[in-house]
Design a protein around this motif. Structure first.
Motif, short mmCIF file in Angstrom:
data_model
loop_
_atom_site.label_atom_id
_atom_site.label_comp_id
_atom_site.label_asym_id
_atom_site.label_seq_id
_atom_site.Cartn_x
_atom_site.Cartn_y
_atom_site.Cartn_z
N ASN A 77 -1.77 0.55 -2.35
CA ASN A 77 -1.09 1.11 -1.18
C ASN A 77 0.42 1.08 -1.36
O ASN A 77 1.12 2.04 -1.03
CB ASN A 77 -1.49 0.37 0.10
N ARG A 78 0.93 -0.03 -1.88
CA ARG A 78 2.37 -0.13 -2.13
C ARG A 78 2.81 0.88 -3.20
O ARG A 78 3.84 1.54 -3.05
CB ARG A 78 2.70 -1.55 -2.59
N ASP A 80 1.32 3.71 -3.97
CA ASP A 80 1.22 5.05 -3.39
C ASP A 80 2.45 5.37 -2.55
O ASP A 80 2.99 6.48 -2.62
CB ASP A 80 -0.03 5.18 -2.52
N ARG A 81 2.90 4.41 -1.75
CA ARG A 81 4.11 4.64 -0.94
C ARG A 81 5.34 4.80 -1.82
O ARG A 81 6.20 5.63 -1.56
CB ARG A 81 4.30 3.50 0.05
N GLU A 82 5.42 4.00 -2.88
CA GLU A 82 6.58 4.06 -3.78
C GLU A 82 6.70 5.42 -4.46
O GLU A 82 7.79 5.95 -4.63
CB GLU A 82 6.46 2.96 -4.83
N ASN A 84 5.28 8.17 -3.28
CA ASN A 84 5.11 9.20 -2.25
C ASN A 84 3.81 9.96 -2.40
O ASN A 84 3.77 11.20 -2.26
CB ASN A 84 6.31 10.16 -2.24
N SER A 86 1.04 8.56 -0.73
CA SER A 86 0.27 7.81 0.25
C SER A 86 -0.59 8.74 1.07
O SER A 86 -0.21 9.87 1.39
CB SER A 86 1.22 7.04 1.16
N GLU A 87 -1.79 8.28 1.44
CA GLU A 87 -2.67 9.05 2.29
C GLU A 87 -2.33 8.91 3.76
O GLU A 87 -2.87 9.61 4.59
CB GLU A 87 -4.13 8.60 2.06
N GLU A 88 -1.45 7.98 4.07
CA GLU A 88 -1.04 7.78 5.46
C GLU A 88 -0.16 8.94 5.92
O GLU A 88 0.62 9.49 5.16
CB GLU A 88 -0.27 6.46 5.59
#
Length: 89
Positions: A77-78, A80-82, A84, A86-88
């Motif tokens: 998750n981290r 993915d956010r880094e 860009n 992320s599924e959020e």
């Protein structure tokens, strides 16, 4: 961002994701097979009053497996956010 930069970022992302997966699989392998292979010598060591080989077979390995799953979910998750991705929303 140019196409070559995007390709470079994708490669970096997958390199980190695969490296992490391989390390966690190595931990899984050690806990599953190596500990079982050396169960008899490990039984000479006690942990919480139980022989270590027995403890790892009965409960310790399950704790390690849950820890591996939690760490993998948190790390990915981290990551993915880094990068860009992320599924959020």
């Amino acid at each position: 961002m140019s196409t070559s930069e995007q390709v470079t970022q994708r490669r970096q992302y997958w390199r980190r994701a695969i490296r992490t997966t391989m390390v966690l699989l190595a931990i899984w392998f050690v806990v599953t097979y190596v500990v079982a292979w050396f169960a008899v010598p490990l039984n000479e060591i006690t942990f919480l009053g139980f022989p270590l080989g027995f403890y790892m077979g009965a409960q310790g390995s399950l704790i390690v497996y849950v820890g591996v799953i939690v760490y993998y979910a948190w790390y990915m998750n981290r990551l993915d956010r880094e990068y860009n991705v992320s599924e959020e929303g």
